[in-house]
Design an enzyme around this catalytic site. Sequence first.
Site, PDB file in Angstrom:
ATOM      1  CB  SER A  46      -0.902   0.005   1.245  1.00  0.00           C
ATOM      2  OG  SER A  46      -1.538   1.252   1.402  1.00  0.00           O
ATOM      3  CE1 TYR A  66      -6.350   4.713  -1.032  1.00  0.00           C
ATOM      4  CE2 TYR A  66      -4.310   4.277   0.168  1.00  0.00           C
ATOM      5  CZ  TYR A  66      -5.654   4.037  -0.049  1.00  0.00           C
ATOM      6  OH  TYR A  66      -6.304   3.105   0.717  1.00  0.00           O
ATOM      7  CB  THR A 113      -7.276   2.643  -3.957  1.00  0.00           C
ATOM      8  OG1 THR A 113      -6.614   1.383  -3.804  1.00  0.00           O
ATOM      9  CG2 THR A 113      -8.541   2.634  -3.119  1.00  0.00           C
ATOM     10  CE  LYS A 150      -8.332  -2.822  -2.531  1.00  0.00           C
ATOM     11  NZ  LYS A 150      -9.038  -1.861  -1.656  1.00  0.00           N
ATOM     12  CG  HIS A 170     -11.353   1.088   1.252  1.00  0.00           C
ATOM     13  ND1 HIS A 170     -10.651   1.731   0.266  1.00  0.00           N
ATOM     14  CD2 HIS A 170     -10.532   1.064   2.334  1.00  0.00           C
ATOM     15  CE1 HIS A 170      -9.462   2.106   0.733  1.00  0.00           C
ATOM     16  NE2 HIS A 170      -9.374   1.698   1.979  1.00  0.00           N
TER      17      HIS A 170
END
Length: 452
Positions: free
Chosen positions: A180, A204, A230, A320, A344
């Site tokens: 992540s 992100y 995402t 995602k 999520h």
Amino acid sequence: MTHTVQPNNPEATPAADATDVPAAQAPAPAPPSASALPPARALPPALRRRVPKYSDLAPLLQFKKPDFSREARLARASTIWDLRDMAKRRTPKAPFDYTDGAAEGEITLRRARQAFLDIEFRPGILRNVSSIDLGTDILGRPSRLPVGIAPTGFTRMMQSEGEYAGSQAAEAAGIPYTLSTMGTASIEDVAAAAPNGRNWFQLYLWTDRDRSLELIERAARAGNDTLMVTVDTSVAGARLRDVRNGMTIPPALTLKTVVDASYRPAWWFNFLTHEPLTFASLSRYTGTVADLINSMFDPTLTFEDLDWLRETWKGNLVVKGIQTVEDARRVADHGADGVVLSNHGGRQLDRAPLPFHLLPDVKQAFSADNADTAIMLDTGIMSGADIVAALALGADFTLIGRAYLYGLMAGGRAGVDRALQILEKDMARTMALLGVSRVSELTPEHVRLLGK
């Protein structure tokens, strides 16, 4: 005339006819003599009581020496729920609830898990299932199992081995690992920890595009073949457990946490004697998770940004956070190689669509469009049977977040290994009982959604 006697009933009396003597005039039967009684049956030897011999008792008296090692403790876990129970006992409340909780009333998370329970498997019989092959291909490369590790933030906060344990366990299992943007290990360190693993990077998009571009370039240099962007975090969800627990990054030593620490000294010892939390994307941060998301993530994202990513990133691009058929089709039209049907983990919008229920419709839409976009799914997976059900309904692959984090909190790298072992065993058993020996043989005919 003949008499009729019911078969298998020796006590039945013959039926009387017109020539029979009336019952009142018939002589009473004489009592049977002792010699006419059947002999008493002797008890079989196995039913006769006796004093047990030591040689008979010895095989039963197998008292094992108590084993309190981590390996023995993890071996006693038969389900992911067992690992969750262990994790809860060993992890302070704030980081455990950060993993375990969801947004607002946590309705979405409960519904997502219930969706996997509200199915009926439809097995086939007389199939050769002596060998079960769980391997599959995802985004152009093989995976030994049809499941990968999803991106999770602040992972070293759950347990000090964090991303290193997750990536190495994935490498050993032959499955992808996704780091992540908010991971607590750098892109380069994860690549070095699992040099032979298949590493993906989750992005992100920030308001600072130069910082986003820097992360993309670092991921490419480190050998990541897939970028997973995402798109469901325009603002932070209301994660009320975190609010009530005063959850901060890093965890603050307050009177409440000190009392909590007294029950979980091993966690605090590990946390305080290892390097402070650092991130894949920034060096340090102090504050709440919601403040971090709201200050750094870009709420102005549009499909034009997805076009920019497609032009910038040369590897596989996965989106995602897909929650409608229309959005799945649109991101495919904008060049996505794969989608992750995800809400999520119920951590953003409560009462959001359930990925498992959305799956058949997305599969049908992609088939109608002749799209070869890979369909992945997360949220609510807690067993190998859940994974098999998702594959049967059209998923090409699945991702686990909480399920592996429970293992991490229960026992570090060994706990993640155990979580993957449990899921693998579940999947193999479920497929064998369905009469299926390969993932490619699973079809919607193997699963029925109850109530639909």
